[in-house]
Motif scaffolding. Structure first.
Motif, PDB file in Angstrom:
ATOM      1  N   ARG A 266       0.933  -1.169   0.137  1.00 52.13           N
ATOM      2  CA  ARG A 266      -0.003   0.076   0.252  1.00 52.13           C
ATOM      3  C   ARG A 266       0.971   1.240  -0.073  1.00 52.13           C
ATOM      4  N   PRO A 267       0.765   2.141  -1.190  1.00 54.23           N
ATOM      5  CA  PRO A 267       0.064   2.107  -2.017  1.00 54.23           C
ATOM      6  C   PRO A 267       0.212   0.719  -3.051  1.00 54.23           C
ATOM      7  N   PHE A 268      -0.784   0.441  -3.507  1.00 58.87           N
ATOM      8  CA  PHE A 268      -0.490  -0.898  -4.523  1.00 58.87           C
ATOM      9  C   PHE A 268      -0.087  -0.155  -5.961  1.00 58.87           C
ATOM     10  N   LEU A 269       1.120  -0.021  -6.312  1.00 61.52           N
ATOM     11  CA  LEU A 269       1.637   0.649  -7.495  1.00 61.52           C
ATOM     12  C   LEU A 269       1.661  -0.225  -8.823  1.00 61.52           C
ATOM     13  N   LYS A 270       0.546  -0.409  -9.450  1.00 61.05           N
ATOM     14  CA  LYS A 270       0.501  -1.137 -10.657  1.00 61.05           C
ATOM     15  C   LYS A 270       1.039  -1.001 -11.819  1.00 61.05           C
ATOM     16  N   LYS A 271       1.538   0.091 -11.999  1.00 58.65           N
ATOM     17  CA  LYS A 271       1.854   0.565 -13.407  1.00 58.65           C
ATOM     18  C   LYS A 271       3.299  -0.529 -13.792  1.00 58.65           C
ATOM     19  N   GLU A 272       4.189  -0.654 -12.910  1.00 62.20           N
ATOM     20  CA  GLU A 272       5.299  -1.477 -12.952  1.00 62.20           C
ATOM     21  C   GLU A 272       5.003  -3.116 -13.040  1.00 62.20           C
ATOM     22  N   LEU A 273       4.069  -3.233 -12.247  1.00 66.38           N
ATOM     23  CA  LEU A 273       3.755  -4.818 -12.268  1.00 66.38           C
ATOM     24  C   LEU A 273       3.090  -5.068 -13.531  1.00 66.38           C
ATOM     25  N   GLN A 274       2.192  -4.147 -14.101  1.00 66.06           N
ATOM     26  CA  GLN A 274       1.573  -4.402 -15.200  1.00 66.06           C
ATOM     27  C   GLN A 274       2.705  -4.459 -16.459  1.00 66.06           C
ATOM     28  N   GLU A 275       3.683  -3.689 -16.377  1.00 67.57           N
ATOM     29  CA  GLU A 275       4.699  -3.779 -17.207  1.00 67.57           C
ATOM     30  C   GLU A 275       5.670  -5.262 -17.379  1.00 67.57           C
ATOM     31  N   VAL A 276       5.438  -5.583 -16.125  1.00 69.94           N
ATOM     32  CA  VAL A 276       6.475  -7.203 -15.732  1.00 69.94           C
ATOM     33  C   VAL A 276       5.593  -8.229 -16.204  1.00 69.94           C
ATOM     34  N   LEU A 277       4.109  -8.006 -15.811  1.00 74.31           N
ATOM     35  CA  LEU A 277       3.463  -9.225 -16.244  1.00 74.31           C
ATOM     36  C   LEU A 277       2.798  -9.410 -17.610  1.00 74.31           C
ATOM     37  N   ASN A 278       2.712  -8.302 -18.426  1.00 73.10           N
ATOM     38  CA  ASN A 278       2.267  -8.429 -19.726  1.00 73.10           C
ATOM     39  C   ASN A 278       2.942  -9.218 -20.624  1.00 73.10           C
ATOM     40  N   GLY A 279       2.107 -10.101 -21.055  1.00 73.04           N
ATOM     41  CA  GLY A 279       2.778 -10.995 -22.111  1.00 73.04           C
ATOM     42  C   GLY A 279       3.234 -12.337 -21.696  1.00 73.04           C
ATOM     43  N   ARG A 280       3.314 -12.568 -20.161  1.00 69.75           N
ATOM     44  CA  ARG A 280       3.687 -13.975 -19.675  1.00 69.75           C
ATOM     45  C   ARG A 280       2.653 -14.857 -19.748  1.00 69.75           C
ATOM     46  N   LYS A 281       3.102 -16.426 -19.837  1.00 72.82           N
ATOM     47  CA  LYS A 281       2.136 -17.167 -19.913  1.00 72.82           C
ATOM     48  C   LYS A 281       1.248 -17.316 -18.907  1.00 72.82           C
ATOM     49  N   ALA A 282       1.659 -17.293 -17.661  1.00 71.73           N
ATOM     50  CA  ALA A 282       0.793 -17.582 -16.391  1.00 71.73           C
ATOM     51  C   ALA A 282       1.357 -16.604 -15.215  1.00 71.73           C
ATOM     52  N   VAL A 283       0.425 -16.212 -14.415  1.00 71.97           N
ATOM     53  CA  VAL A 283       0.730 -15.555 -13.236  1.00 71.97           C
ATOM     54  C   VAL A 283       0.007 -16.455 -12.135  1.00 71.97           C
ATOM     55  N   ILE A 284       0.855 -16.709 -11.041  1.00 69.00           N
ATOM     56  CA  ILE A 284       0.180 -17.504  -9.858  1.00 69.00           C
ATOM     57  C   ILE A 284       0.380 -16.555  -8.465  1.00 69.00           C
ATOM     58  N   VAL A 285      -0.648 -16.187  -8.037  1.00 65.71           N
ATOM     59  CA  VAL A 285      -0.429 -15.196  -6.890  1.00 65.71           C
ATOM     60  C   VAL A 285      -0.932 -16.188  -5.449  1.00 65.71           C
ATOM     61  N   LEU A 286       0.119 -16.061  -4.491  1.00 69.46           N
ATOM     62  CA  LEU A 286      -0.121 -16.498  -3.260  1.00 69.46           C
ATOM     63  C   LEU A 286      -0.477 -15.747  -2.035  1.00 69.46           C
ATOM     64  N   ASP A 287      -1.639 -15.979  -1.558  1.00 70.79           N
ATOM     65  CA  ASP A 287      -2.096 -15.172  -0.374  1.00 70.79           C
ATOM     66  C   ASP A 287      -2.066 -15.772   0.804  1.00 70.79           C
ATOM     67  N   ARG A 288      -1.580 -15.254   1.866  1.00 66.33           N
ATOM     68  CA  ARG A 288      -1.372 -15.541   3.285  1.00 66.33           C
ATOM     69  C   ARG A 288      -2.590 -15.261   4.072  1.00 66.33           C
ATOM     70  N   SER A 289      -3.664 -14.936   3.588  1.00 63.96           N
ATOM     71  CA  SER A 289      -5.008 -14.501   4.308  1.00 63.96           C
ATOM     72  C   SER A 289      -6.040 -14.886   3.167  1.00 63.96           C
ATOM     73  N   ALA A 290      -7.212 -14.684   3.861  1.00 65.79           N
ATOM     74  CA  ALA A 290      -8.523 -14.932   2.897  1.00 65.79           C
ATOM     75  C   ALA A 290      -9.339 -13.882   2.968  1.00 65.79           C
ATOM     76  N   SER A 291      -9.973 -13.546   2.111  1.00 66.66           N
ATOM     77  CA  SER A 291     -11.251 -12.765   1.954  1.00 66.66           C
ATOM     78  C   SER A 291     -12.522 -13.520   1.930  1.00 66.66           C
ATOM     79  N   PHE A 292     -13.249 -13.573   3.069  1.00 67.85           N
ATOM     80  CA  PHE A 292     -14.338 -14.731   2.957  1.00 67.85           C
ATOM     81  C   PHE A 292     -15.357 -14.160   2.042  1.00 67.85           C
ATOM     82  N   GLY A 293     -15.395 -15.180   1.089  1.00 72.67           N
ATOM     83  CA  GLY A 293     -16.671 -14.589   0.226  1.00 72.67           C
ATOM     84  C   GLY A 293     -16.342 -13.769  -0.798  1.00 72.67           C
TER      85      GLY A 293
END
Lengths: 110, 392
Positions: free
Chosen positions: B302-329
């Motif tokens: 926080r802040p979640f600075l997505k611009k750099e992330l978008q550049e990094v992830l653009n065009g990859r085959k797959a992205v796997i996100v690991l979370d150590r908490s749940a958002s119920f529902g």
């Protein structure tokens, strides 16, 4: 009412960056009942000035003694505390004998 | 690379307490809670030994701890606290007030599962419950990062274009109690880096009286929220300036995202905190087998600075996100943020959500491999949440 500022003009954090800014706040717009001062019945005890939660009771000092002058309707919220604490005002007295008479604000609208 | 003079084997808690000693804050108010306790314990020893000038306030609860540092920071003091889990939850009301009053309090959080049922071990539910509170959130992978980010946090929060509180998240027990090698900076170097406290509207400046915390209704509250949103927008630029400076004194580089083996990676995993270390190890193993894999770890969540992330992830085959908490529902917090960032990406990768490690459940190399293998097989569903290490 002071002009409302935009978010770029305000101090951050909700901080009020100078003292006594309440002077700029026209609390009189809240009023639905208006106190009317009848000087001929007033004994200048200063109860109304002391109890007023805003700064709506105006006084002057004459010969070293405070004198009630009247109400400032820019600030008066019409709470009626002044009439409530006034020793020269109560429901049993006829209106013309009271020092403060509370009247609906609608009577003063044009 | 500056010469390392002070390399020690310490716990993350010791590393952070040492950072606090070097910062020498004016006020520390804290209440003990596992696994934060040793941070404050070590720091209290520094206070007792007279090696810091800090006014230490042993308060009766975390609500009071946060209230005390809010008061101290408003007065113009450099104020710090530390907490974890239910302690952070008890602070919650004042956590928001600290941010909205624009007080640059620095708070290490030893991430621990929120009750109930009661659990003292690591997950990220405590910090995620505060992600919309207006605090900057930095996330450490190990004791070294916890130490470094504490120093960076102080500069970031106090910057005149930011003026926000900063939380340094470090995994409870795994980082707080695990012993690692940490390179400390010299006291004088830190003193120069953190500089004198930068204050704004201090209550102790009696010649310029101010009011903190006045009633703020429909006529101004919205404008003050807009200012907080704007302050978060300045974080990226200011953070980059500060980490550049930090690199010069430490030789250690911090970006918005830690990117490991991503240049040619077809499959990228994203995770916060200490698990990133296990993922890096797994990435090395999978690379030996010829898989083009990598990991991206947000240092700034926080802040979640997505611009750099978008550049990094653009065009990859797959992205796997690991979370150590749940958002119920709903979708897990990190996954939700990453998935949202990918909406505008030209060549969208496949994406999958994995929740792991709740309440301190171990995250093993085999679990990480399992998630990668799902990605290799094209077996990811963006609307399905999966679980690693759970007995199904």
């Amino acid at each position: 009412m002071a002009e409302l500022k935009n978010w770029k003009e305000l101090p951050i954090g909700g901080v009020i960056d100078k003292p006594a800014t309440a002077k700029e706040y026209q609390t009189g717009t809240w009023r639905v009942i208006r106190p009317i001062y009848q000087a001929e019945n007033c004994i200048h005890c200063m109860f109304c000035w002391l109890y007023c939660p805003d700064q709506a009771v105006e006084i002057e000092v004459v010969d070293g003694k405070p004198k009630m002058k009247g109400f400032n309707y820019y600030y008066c919220k019409g709470c009626g505390l002044c009439a409530n604490v006034c020793p020269k005002t109560n429901d049993k007295l006829p209106e013309e004998k009271r020092a403060i008479v509370m009247k609906p604000e609608t009577e003063f609208q044009e | 690379m500056p010469e390392v003079k002070n390399r020690q084997a310490v716990t993350g808690a010791q590393a952070i307490a040492n950072a606090m000693r070097q910062i020498n804050p004016d006020v520390v108010a804290a209440y003990p809670i596992t696994p934060q306790t040793p941070v404050v314990e070590y720091f209290a020893q520094y206070v007792a030994d007279g090696v810091v000038d800090t006014e230490m306030i042993p308060v009766e609860s975390e609500h009071s701890a946060m209230s005390a540092v809010v008061g101290a920071a408003a007065a113009g003091a450099r104020a710090m606290t530390a907490t974890a889990a239910n302690g952070l939850a008890l602070m919650h009301e004042i956590v928001y007030i600290a941010a909205s009053s624009r007080l640059p309090i620095v708070m290490p959080v030893a991430n621990r599962a929120l009750s109930g049922p009661i659990n003292i071990h690591c997950d990220h539910s405590d910090a995620m419950a505060e992600r919309d509170s207006g605090w900057i959130q930095l996330w450490a992978e190990n004791a070294q990062e916890a130490y470094d980010l504490t120093l960076i946090a102080l500069r970031l929060g106090e910057h005149e274009d930011v003026r926000l509180p900063v939380m340094i998240n470090f995994d409870g027990f795994i980082i707080s109690h695990g012993v690692e090698v940490v390179d400390f900076l010299d006291d004088e170097v830190v003193k120069k880096f953190v500089g004198e406290p930068k204050v704004k509207y201090p209550l102790l400046d009696v010649d310029n009286p101010v009011t903190y915390g006045p009633l703020d209704l429909y006529d101004y509250y919205f404008e003050h929220k807009r200012q907080q949103i704007e302050a978060m927008k300045h974080v990226e630029r200011v953070y980059k300036e500060i980490v550049d400076e930090f690199e010069k004194i430490s030789g250690r580089r911090y970006d918005i995202f830690d990117k490991y083996m991503v240049d040619d990676a077809e499959y990228i995993m994203i995770a916060l905190g200490s698990t990133a270390g296990t993922i890096k190890y797994t990435v090395d193993l999978l690379r030996e087998q010829g898989h083009k894999v990598g990991i991206v770890k947000p240092w700034v969540f926080r802040p979640f600075l997505k611009k750099e992330l978008q550049e990094v992830l653009n065009g990859r085959k797959a992205v796997i996100v690991l979370d150590r908490s749940a958002s119920f529902g709903a979708e897990a917090p990190l996954y939700e943020a990453v998935k949202s960032a990918l909406f505008n990406v030209e060549n969208k990768p496949l994406i999958g959500s994995y929740v792991y490690g709740l309440g301190g459940r171990d995250i093993k190399v085999e679990y990480i491999k399992q998630a990668f293998e799902d990605a290799f097989a094209g077996n990811l569903n963006p609307d399905e949440e999966r679980y690693l290490g759970l007995r199904e």
